[in-house]
Scaffold this active site. Sequence first.
Site, PDB file in Angstrom:
ATOM      1  N   ASP A   1      14.349 -17.450  -9.346  1.00  0.00           N
ATOM      2  CA  ASP A   1      12.949 -17.874  -9.370  1.00  0.00           C
ATOM      3  C   ASP A   1      12.572 -18.769  -8.198  1.00  0.00           C
ATOM      4  O   ASP A   1      11.493 -18.625  -7.633  1.00  0.00           O
ATOM      5  CB  ASP A   1      12.637 -18.572 -10.699  1.00  0.00           C
ATOM      6  CG  ASP A   1      12.698 -17.600 -11.866  1.00  0.00           C
ATOM      7  OD1 ASP A   1      12.250 -16.454 -11.701  1.00  0.00           O
ATOM      8  OD2 ASP A   1      13.213 -17.977 -12.931  1.00  0.00           O
TER       9      ASP A   1
ATOM     10  N   GLN B   1      16.808 -21.021 -11.689  1.00  0.00           N
ATOM     11  CA  GLN B   1      16.391 -19.912 -12.538  1.00  0.00           C
ATOM     12  C   GLN B   1      15.657 -20.497 -13.735  1.00  0.00           C
ATOM     13  O   GLN B   1      16.125 -21.458 -14.353  1.00  0.00           O
ATOM     14  CB  GLN B   1      17.593 -19.101 -13.019  1.00  0.00           C
ATOM     15  CG  GLN B   1      17.246 -17.925 -13.920  1.00  0.00           C
ATOM     16  CD  GLN B   1      16.337 -16.908 -13.252  1.00  0.00           C
ATOM     17  OE1 GLN B   1      15.123 -16.926 -13.448  1.00  0.00           O
ATOM     18  NE2 GLN B   1      16.897 -16.034 -12.440  1.00  0.00           N
ATOM     19  N   VAL B   2      14.512 -19.950 -14.046  1.00  0.00           N
ATOM     20  CA  VAL B   2      13.668 -20.450 -15.128  1.00  0.00           C
ATOM     21  C   VAL B   2      13.747 -19.488 -16.316  1.00  0.00           C
ATOM     22  O   VAL B   2      13.526 -18.286 -16.153  1.00  0.00           O
ATOM     23  CB  VAL B   2      12.209 -20.583 -14.650  1.00  0.00           C
ATOM     24  CG1 VAL B   2      11.315 -21.024 -15.792  1.00  0.00           C
ATOM     25  CG2 VAL B   2      12.124 -21.565 -13.485  1.00  0.00           C
ATOM     26  N   LYS B   3      14.058 -20.013 -17.483  1.00  0.00           N
ATOM     27  CA  LYS B   3      14.163 -19.185 -18.685  1.00  0.00           C
ATOM     28  C   LYS B   3      13.670 -19.953 -19.909  1.00  0.00           C
ATOM     29  O   LYS B   3      13.948 -21.151 -20.042  1.00  0.00           O
ATOM     30  CB  LYS B   3      15.622 -18.790 -18.949  1.00  0.00           C
ATOM     31  CG  LYS B   3      16.216 -17.781 -17.990  1.00  0.00           C
ATOM     32  CD  LYS B   3      15.627 -16.396 -18.204  1.00  0.00           C
ATOM     33  CE  LYS B   3      16.298 -15.388 -17.283  1.00  0.00           C
ATOM     34  NZ  LYS B   3      15.588 -14.092 -17.332  1.00  0.00           N
TER      35      LYS B   3
ATOM     36  N   GLU C   1       7.373 -21.263 -14.905  1.00  0.00           N
ATOM     37  CA  GLU C   1       7.580 -21.271 -13.453  1.00  0.00           C
ATOM     38  C   GLU C   1       6.567 -22.194 -12.779  1.00  0.00           C
ATOM     39  O   GLU C   1       6.887 -22.897 -11.820  1.00  0.00           O
ATOM     40  CB  GLU C   1       7.458 -19.858 -12.888  1.00  0.00           C
ATOM     41  CG  GLU C   1       8.646 -18.964 -13.190  1.00  0.00           C
ATOM     42  CD  GLU C   1       8.591 -17.642 -12.442  1.00  0.00           C
ATOM     43  OE1 GLU C   1       7.809 -17.533 -11.472  1.00  0.00           O
ATOM     44  OE2 GLU C   1       9.324 -16.707 -12.826  1.00  0.00           O
TER      45      GLU C   1
END
Length: 273
Positions: free
Chosen positions: A114, A130-132, A63
């Site tokens: 996020d 979205q952070v993954k 992030e």
Amino acid sequence: MAKANSSFSEVQIARRIKEGRGQGHGKDYIPWLTVQEVPSSGRSHRIYSHKTGRVHHLLSDLELAVFLSLEWESSVLDIREQFPLLPSDTRQIAIDSGIKHPVIRGVDQVMSTDFLVDCKDGPFEQFAIQVKPAAALQDERTLEKLELERRYWQQKQIPWFIFTDKEINPVVKENIEWLYSVKTEEVSAELLAQLSPLAHILQEKGDENIINVCKQVDIAYDLELGKTLSEIRALTANGFIKFNIYKSFRANKCADLCISQVVNMEELRYVAN
């Protein structure tokens, strides 16, 4: 990218909405989750933003990489992290898609995106990220929840993207590892007081390499070797000095660094605690 054990009861969810979580813009925005409230499998970060004038809550290095990239982009106007997707919206999406809504102890949980980003002069006025970790995309349940999130933003007609560790620029990764590989100094009033003299030095030595200038300052003022660089590192890690995250910090000239001119002292104390 909320971690496990960040579940809330209906009363807690209602209280957070009343507190204004996930509401506001710029310095007035309040994230749905903060680093104190969410267990993290890695490092979490609280970092000051030049754009918003507030401290941002980031739950992982991944992030942080996205945030620093957004912070550097001149087209980005506002960054809202840990943005809530309220069950009043996502519940119906889950029903329509045949996907089980996230539920803990009988309570529909609040999903979060996020980053929600506002822009100018770009292909999008607003977009969500979205952070993954790439490995997480192998999990079927994770993919189901991502599909709910995708449909949420599709209904809002806002572009939505997934960012994984596979997309991290190697120079950005190098800078993050250097800035955060060891615990940085807390942002004390004494450390913050160095911003003004540092700004003068950076302006005066504009075309010289930052590492060389730090050594010169240490020698000139009879400081422990590495002291000036350590101060700059701490201030940079906490967001009070800004630089091009796509360029190795060690390769920067003094003129490449931008020092924050306005600091909210209340927020500053919050970073240090």
